[in-house]
Design a protein around this motif. Sequence first.
Motif, PDB file in Angstrom:
ATOM      1  N   GLN A 128       0.804  -1.235   0.000  1.00 33.14           N
ATOM      2  CA  GLN A 128       0.000   0.000   0.000  1.00 33.14           C
ATOM      3  C   GLN A 128       0.829   1.274   0.000  1.00 33.14           C
ATOM      4  O   GLN A 128       0.275   2.370  -0.097  1.00 33.14           O
ATOM      5  N   ILE A 129       2.138   1.159   0.159  1.00 32.94           N
ATOM      6  CA  ILE A 129       2.925   2.388   0.275  1.00 32.94           C
ATOM      7  C   ILE A 129       3.030   3.074  -1.088  1.00 32.94           C
ATOM      8  O   ILE A 129       2.686   2.495  -2.126  1.00 32.94           O
ATOM      9  N   VAL A 130       3.511   4.300  -1.059  1.00 31.89           N
ATOM     10  CA  VAL A 130       3.710   5.068  -2.285  1.00 31.89           C
ATOM     11  C   VAL A 130       5.179   5.506  -2.292  1.00 31.89           C
ATOM     12  O   VAL A 130       5.714   5.891  -1.247  1.00 31.89           O
ATOM     13  N   VAL A 131       5.826   5.399  -3.442  1.00 29.39           N
ATOM     14  CA  VAL A 131       7.214   5.842  -3.575  1.00 29.39           C
ATOM     15  C   VAL A 131       7.240   6.988  -4.585  1.00 29.39           C
ATOM     16  O   VAL A 131       6.514   6.943  -5.589  1.00 29.39           O
ATOM     17  N   ALA A 132       8.024   8.011  -4.311  1.00 28.75           N
ATOM     18  CA  ALA A 132       8.161   9.110  -5.272  1.00 28.75           C
ATOM     19  C   ALA A 132       9.612   9.197  -5.719  1.00 28.75           C
ATOM     20  O   ALA A 132      10.509   9.374  -4.880  1.00 28.75           O
ATOM     21  N   TYR A 133       9.821   9.075  -7.014  1.00 30.40           N
ATOM     22  CA  TYR A 133      11.157   9.300  -7.569  1.00 30.40           C
ATOM     23  C   TYR A 133      11.266  10.767  -7.943  1.00 30.40           C
ATOM     24  O   TYR A 133      10.556  11.246  -8.835  1.00 30.40           O
ATOM     25  N   ARG A 151       2.361   2.224  -5.971  1.00 31.00           N
ATOM     26  CA  ARG A 151       2.378   3.378  -6.870  1.00 31.00           C
ATOM     27  C   ARG A 151       3.740   4.067  -6.795  1.00 31.00           C
ATOM     28  O   ARG A 151       4.223   4.346  -5.708  1.00 31.00           O
ATOM     29  N   ILE A 152       4.325   4.330  -7.944  1.00 36.46           N
ATOM     30  CA  ILE A 152       5.587   5.079  -8.029  1.00 36.46           C
ATOM     31  C   ILE A 152       5.297   6.399  -8.737  1.00 36.46           C
ATOM     32  O   ILE A 152       4.896   6.427  -9.909  1.00 36.46           O
ATOM     33  N   LEU A 153       5.466   7.494  -8.000  1.00 38.46           N
ATOM     34  CA  LEU A 153       5.190   8.832  -8.530  1.00 38.46           C
ATOM     35  C   LEU A 153       6.471   9.441  -9.068  1.00 38.46           C
ATOM     36  O   LEU A 153       7.554   9.176  -8.558  1.00 38.46           O
ATOM     37  N   TYR A 154       6.316  10.300 -10.049  1.00 37.06           N
ATOM     38  CA  TYR A 154       7.445  11.136 -10.459  1.00 37.06           C
ATOM     39  C   TYR A 154       7.259  12.506  -9.816  1.00 37.06           C
ATOM     40  O   TYR A 154       6.132  13.015  -9.728  1.00 37.06           O
ATOM     41  N   GLY A 155       8.353  13.121  -9.383  1.00 34.68           N
ATOM     42  CA  GLY A 155       8.301  14.482  -8.856  1.00 34.68           C
ATOM     43  C   GLY A 155       9.502  15.274  -9.339  1.00 34.68           C
ATOM     44  O   GLY A 155      10.604  14.732  -9.494  1.00 34.68           O
ATOM     45  N   GLY A 156       9.289  16.566  -9.566  1.00 33.78           N
ATOM     46  CA  GLY A 156      10.363  17.440 -10.045  1.00 33.78           C
ATOM     47  C   GLY A 156       9.886  18.240 -11.222  1.00 33.78           C
ATOM     48  O   GLY A 156       9.906  17.770 -12.347  1.00 33.78           O
ATOM     49  N   SER A 157       9.400  19.468 -10.930  1.00 32.84           N
ATOM     50  CA  SER A 157       8.941  20.391 -11.972  1.00 32.84           C
ATOM     51  C   SER A 157       7.813  19.823 -12.838  1.00 32.84           C
ATOM     52  O   SER A 157       7.768  20.058 -14.051  1.00 32.84           O
ATOM     53  N   VAL A 158       6.909  19.088 -12.206  1.00 35.30           N
ATOM     54  CA  VAL A 158       5.707  18.644 -12.924  1.00 35.30           C
ATOM     55  C   VAL A 158       4.772  19.843 -13.087  1.00 35.30           C
ATOM     56  O   VAL A 158       4.562  20.613 -12.147  1.00 35.30           O
ATOM     57  N   PHE A 186       2.439  10.663 -17.319  1.00 32.88           N
ATOM     58  CA  PHE A 186       1.407   9.678 -16.974  1.00 32.88           C
ATOM     59  C   PHE A 186       1.187   8.648 -18.084  1.00 32.88           C
ATOM     60  O   PHE A 186       0.573   7.611 -17.857  1.00 32.88           O
ATOM     61  N   SER A 187       1.671   8.937 -19.297  1.00 33.20           N
ATOM     62  CA  SER A 187       1.498   7.967 -20.379  1.00 33.20           C
ATOM     63  C   SER A 187       2.511   6.821 -20.269  1.00 33.20           C
ATOM     64  O   SER A 187       2.406   5.832 -20.975  1.00 33.20           O
ATOM     65  N   GLN A 188       3.483   6.965 -19.360  1.00 32.15           N
ATOM     66  CA  GLN A 188       4.484   5.901 -19.187  1.00 32.15           C
ATOM     67  C   GLN A 188       3.916   4.818 -18.265  1.00 32.15           C
ATOM     68  O   GLN A 188       3.307   5.136 -17.245  1.00 32.15           O
ATOM     69  N   PRO A 189       4.158   3.557 -18.605  1.00 30.35           N
ATOM     70  CA  PRO A 189       3.523   2.472 -17.842  1.00 30.35           C
ATOM     71  C   PRO A 189       3.903   2.393 -16.366  1.00 30.35           C
ATOM     72  O   PRO A 189       3.088   1.964 -15.547  1.00 30.35           O
ATOM     73  N   ASP A 190       5.117   2.806 -15.993  1.00 27.29           N
ATOM     74  CA  ASP A 190       5.518   2.689 -14.588  1.00 27.29           C
ATOM     75  C   ASP A 190       5.487   4.016 -13.842  1.00 27.29           C
ATOM     76  O   ASP A 190       5.969   4.115 -12.723  1.00 27.29           O
ATOM     77  N   ILE A 191       4.927   5.042 -14.456  1.00 26.00           N
ATOM     78  CA  ILE A 191       4.739   6.318 -13.754  1.00 26.00           C
ATOM     79  C   ILE A 191       3.267   6.399 -13.366  1.00 26.00           C
ATOM     80  O   ILE A 191       2.389   6.557 -14.206  1.00 26.00           O
ATOM     81  N   ASP A 192       3.033   6.241 -12.055  1.00 29.88           N
ATOM     82  CA  ASP A 192       1.659   6.058 -11.575  1.00 29.88           C
ATOM     83  C   ASP A 192       1.054   7.329 -11.014  1.00 29.88           C
ATOM     84  O   ASP A 192      -0.015   7.278 -10.384  1.00 29.88           O
ATOM     85  N   GLY A 193       1.747   8.450 -11.203  1.00 27.49           N
ATOM     86  CA  GLY A 193       1.216   9.694 -10.683  1.00 27.49           C
ATOM     87  C   GLY A 193       2.347  10.664 -10.440  1.00 27.49           C
ATOM     88  O   GLY A 193       3.455  10.471 -10.938  1.00 27.49           O
ATOM     89  N   ALA A 194       2.055  11.715  -9.660  1.00 27.45           N
ATOM     90  CA  ALA A 194       3.054  12.759  -9.457  1.00 27.45           C
ATOM     91  C   ALA A 194       3.024  13.298  -8.036  1.00 27.45           C
ATOM     92  O   ALA A 194       1.962  13.355  -7.393  1.00 27.45           O
ATOM     93  N   LEU A 195       4.202  13.688  -7.565  1.00 26.60           N
ATOM     94  CA  LEU A 195       4.313  14.491  -6.351  1.00 26.60           C
ATOM     95  C   LEU A 195       4.650  15.898  -6.839  1.00 26.60           C
ATOM     96  O   LEU A 195       5.693  16.122  -7.452  1.00 26.60           O
ATOM     97  N   VAL A 196       3.726  16.814  -6.601  1.00 24.61           N
ATOM     98  CA  VAL A 196       3.780  18.131  -7.220  1.00 24.61           C
ATOM     99  C   VAL A 196       4.106  19.184  -6.167  1.00 24.61           C
ATOM    100  O   VAL A 196       3.412  19.272  -5.153  1.00 24.61           O
ATOM    101  N   GLY A 197       5.132  19.970  -6.393  1.00 27.44           N
ATOM    102  CA  GLY A 197       5.490  21.044  -5.467  1.00 27.44           C
ATOM    103  C   GLY A 197       4.888  22.361  -5.916  1.00 27.44           C
ATOM    104  O   GLY A 197       3.717  22.641  -5.693  1.00 27.44           O
ATOM    105  N   GLY A 198       5.684  23.174  -6.594  1.00 32.26           N
ATOM    106  CA  GLY A 198       5.273  24.517  -6.996  1.00 32.26           C
ATOM    107  C   GLY A 198       3.891  24.599  -7.637  1.00 32.26           C
ATOM    108  O   GLY A 198       3.082  25.466  -7.280  1.00 32.26           O
ATOM    109  N   ALA A 199       3.615  23.678  -8.555  1.00 33.18           N
ATOM    110  CA  ALA A 199       2.340  23.733  -9.283  1.00 33.18           C
ATOM    111  C   ALA A 199       1.147  23.383  -8.396  1.00 33.18           C
ATOM    112  O   ALA A 199      -0.003  23.664  -8.762  1.00 33.18           O
TER     113      ALA A 199
END
Length: 252
Positions: free
Chosen positions: A160-165, A207-214, A223-236
């Motif tokens: 159940q955990i979430v990882v953000a790259y 879930r593996i999120l991407y973060g960094g200037s999203v 999000f169209s990439q199969p292993d990118i399951d979402g985003a960790l969003v800062g500024g936006a």
Amino acid sequence: MRTPFVAGNWKMNKTVAEARELVAGMGPALKQVQGVDKVLCPPFVALLAVANLVSGTEIGLGAQNMHWEEKGAFTGEVAPGMLKEFCQYVILGHSERRTYFGETDETVNKKVLAAQKQGLTPIVCVGETLAQYESGQTAQIVRRQVLEGLKGLDLAFAAQIVVAYEPVWAIGTGKASSAENAEMVHRDVVRAALTDLFGEAAAQSIRILYGGSVTAVNAAEFFSQPDIDGALVGGASLKPAEFLAICQAAAQ
Ligand code: PGA
């Protein structure tokens, strides 16, 4: 199938009054976005106010850090059980905490285990610095952060955990990773390490999120990439229309 996940990391921004204003600005439209786990992560002092505004909705709430001890003489710290009163999630090991506040894989692991004990879902951040990226150490660094940060978790909880790259060089710089590079790290490094730790089934459900200037502009490509399951969003995440658009992109 993994449900897409988008979290807004407000960092050290917004007073309680401003937090209320921000949620009022995007809450109604955000509630309409279906099929995405949406999570807001305001500063500690705004958690109660935001909890009241999102209660009864499908918008989740997360903190940005916590201590691993249950209570005691730790001036200035916040315990897992205190967060559990308001939150379902907690961001752990963000690169700003590693860089400015001395967090290590070891302290991240203590916090992750404390989150498990309390039933809080951790959003565990990993990512290499610019120097590490440029010297070709990304895989080695990120693999170590995953293996060391997440060791000792029960299998059922791990699923159940979430990882953000979040490559450090992409955070707050306006220079996002390419979607292809992020996908490669998610698949070949993060999910591979998760598989070694927890086995195929659990690793496939994390879930593996991407973060960094999203942004609203680049989100769909990630999000169209199969292993990118979402985003960790800062500024936006501080701009209602922008954060909403990112959540909508994740829903597609
Ligand atoms: P950014 O931050 O979207 O402003 O780059 C991301 C993060 O630090 O989580």
